[in-house]
Design a protein around this motif. Structure first.
Motif, short mmCIF file in Angstrom:
data_model
loop_
_atom_site.label_atom_id
_atom_site.label_comp_id
_atom_site.label_asym_id
_atom_site.label_seq_id
_atom_site.Cartn_x
_atom_site.Cartn_y
_atom_site.Cartn_z
N UNK A 243 10.11 -1.47 31.54
CA UNK A 243 10.37 -0.73 32.79
C UNK A 243 9.79 -1.47 33.99
N UNK A 244 8.61 -2.04 33.82
CA UNK A 244 8.00 -2.80 34.91
C UNK A 244 8.87 -4.03 35.24
N UNK A 245 9.33 -4.72 34.21
CA UNK A 245 10.16 -5.92 34.41
C UNK A 245 11.47 -5.57 35.13
N UNK A 246 12.12 -4.49 34.71
CA UNK A 246 13.39 -4.07 35.32
C UNK A 246 13.21 -3.79 36.81
N UNK B 115 3.13 -1.86 48.43
CA UNK B 115 1.68 -2.04 48.63
C UNK B 115 0.86 -1.89 47.35
N UNK B 116 1.34 -1.08 46.39
CA UNK B 116 0.61 -0.88 45.14
C UNK B 116 1.34 -1.50 43.95
N UNK B 117 2.65 -1.44 43.98
CA UNK B 117 3.44 -1.99 42.88
C UNK B 117 3.23 -3.47 42.67
N UNK B 118 2.93 -4.21 43.73
CA UNK B 118 2.72 -5.65 43.58
C UNK B 118 1.54 -5.97 42.67
N UNK B 119 0.53 -5.08 42.65
CA UNK B 119 -0.62 -5.31 41.77
C UNK B 119 -0.24 -5.16 40.30
N UNK B 120 0.71 -4.27 40.03
CA UNK B 120 1.17 -4.07 38.65
C UNK B 120 1.86 -5.33 38.14
N UNK B 121 2.74 -5.91 38.99
CA UNK B 121 3.45 -7.14 38.60
C UNK B 121 2.46 -8.29 38.46
N UNK C 55 10.11 -14.20 35.28
CA UNK C 55 10.62 -15.37 36.01
C UNK C 55 12.13 -15.26 36.20
N UNK C 56 12.86 -14.92 35.14
CA UNK C 56 14.32 -14.77 35.23
C UNK C 56 14.70 -13.68 36.23
N UNK C 57 13.92 -12.60 36.22
CA UNK C 57 14.21 -11.47 37.11
C UNK C 57 14.04 -11.86 38.57
N UNK C 58 13.12 -12.79 38.86
CA UNK C 58 12.81 -13.16 40.25
C UNK C 58 13.62 -14.35 40.77
N UNK C 59 14.34 -15.02 39.88
CA UNK C 59 15.14 -16.17 40.33
C UNK C 59 16.08 -15.77 41.46
N UNK C 60 16.08 -16.54 42.51
CA UNK C 60 16.92 -16.23 43.67
C UNK C 60 16.24 -15.38 44.72
#
Length: 299
Positions: free
Chosen positions: A160-163, A172-178, A194-199
């Motif tokens: 769920x976090x990856x999706x 502001x808070x979610x970035x800490x989870x990632x 990494x695949x999720x963030x490409x682009x």
């Protein structure tokens, strides 16, 4: 106190436990009393507290009550006691996780009790991942769940976090989870992120919160991915903007530290071409100063 004295005191306060735990002085008295109680007396206290789960939840979202609850949790040794408390608390897991005081109760349970007691709680947390990840208290609970558990519920939570990772990166808070998930260096998870963030790496680099996530990628995803991310930054429409951006400049500095070979050379070339305009910009100068320090250090 001897056993008779404890029993006498306990009989007088049993009907006032909820109120006692939410009071500053009362909670301190309750904590000391619970420590002196034997296992049978502790079980009676837990049975009384779990009789009305909503009242117990209200105790946990009170700062004094949460501290008293943690004293109870620390002293639990009997499976029956743990089961009783978890059965009462689990249905309110999301409300507690998103509360400044309640989060400490949930985090203790996640850290110290095995999956058999936490299964329902973890499944509820996975179902409400986005709601928790974007909350100041909830994001701390999520990080603890990922770090301290294994099994199907935890795998579902990570999925769920990856999706939702790109969306969470800018929160502001979610970035800490990632960032926390990346910092755990789980190979398959890092590859999926990494695949999720490409682009998206270049555009996210200009965001106050997401730029920290991009930096985390550069530091923790390995040389191959660091080079790939650097090339994405260089070939994006945002390339020159990153050199003078309040947040992008830190990403560029991280790329300089963590990229090698062609990607590193190409980045240095971009900086050299734009050095004149960067000199007149506060953030551009930071990159140039960073390069100069590296040059002096390697000399």
């Amino acid at each position: 106190m001897n056993e008779l004295e404890i029993e006498t005191v306990l009989s007088k306060v049993m009907e006032f436990l909820y109120e006692l735990m939410k009071n500053q002085s009362g909670s301190q008295f309750f904590e000391k009393l619970f420590v002196f109680c034997n296992e049978e007396q502790r079980t009676r206290i837990i049975l009384a507290l779990t009789k009305f789960p909503l009242k117990l939840v209200n105790v946990c979202i009170n700062s004094y009550g949460a501290k008293a609850m943690n004293t109870i949790l620390e002293k639990l040794t009997e499976p029956q006691q743990i089961s009783l408390l978890m059965s009462a608390l689990s249905p309110a897991a999301i409300a507690l996780a998103n509360d400044p005081s309640g989060q400490h109760v949930i985090i203790y349970c996640v850290k110290h009790f095995s999956g058999e007691y936490n299964e329902h709680l973890l499944n509820d947390i996975a179902d409400n991942c986005l709601k928790l990840a974007t909350n100041r208290s909830g994001c701390c609970v999520l990080q603890s769940c990922v770090e301290n558990h294994h099994g199907e519920a935890r795998d579902r939570l990570i999925s769920e976090i990856i999706v939702n990772a790109v969306h969470l990166a800018g929160d502001p808070f979610g970035n800490y989870v990632v960032q926390h998930l990346l910092g755990m260096r789980i190979p398959d998870v890092a590859a999926d992120l990494y695949k999720r963030f490409l682009g998206y790496f270049a555009s996210l680099s200009c965001n106050k919160y997401a730029s920290n996530v991009v930096e985390k990628f550069l530091f923790h995803s390995g040389q191959m991915h660091a080079a790939s991310i650097t090339m994405e930054l260089l070939t994006s429409p945002y390339a020159t903007k990153l050199l003078v951006d309040p947040f992008g400049n830190f990403v560029i500095q991280s790329a300089l530290k963590n990229s090698k070979g062609h990607a590193h050379d190409a980045l240095r070339n971009l900086i050299q071409v734009n050095a004149a305009s960067m000199q007149s910009n506060l953030y551009g100068r930071k990159i140039l100063e960073h390069l100069e320090k590296r040059k002096q250090h390697s000399a």
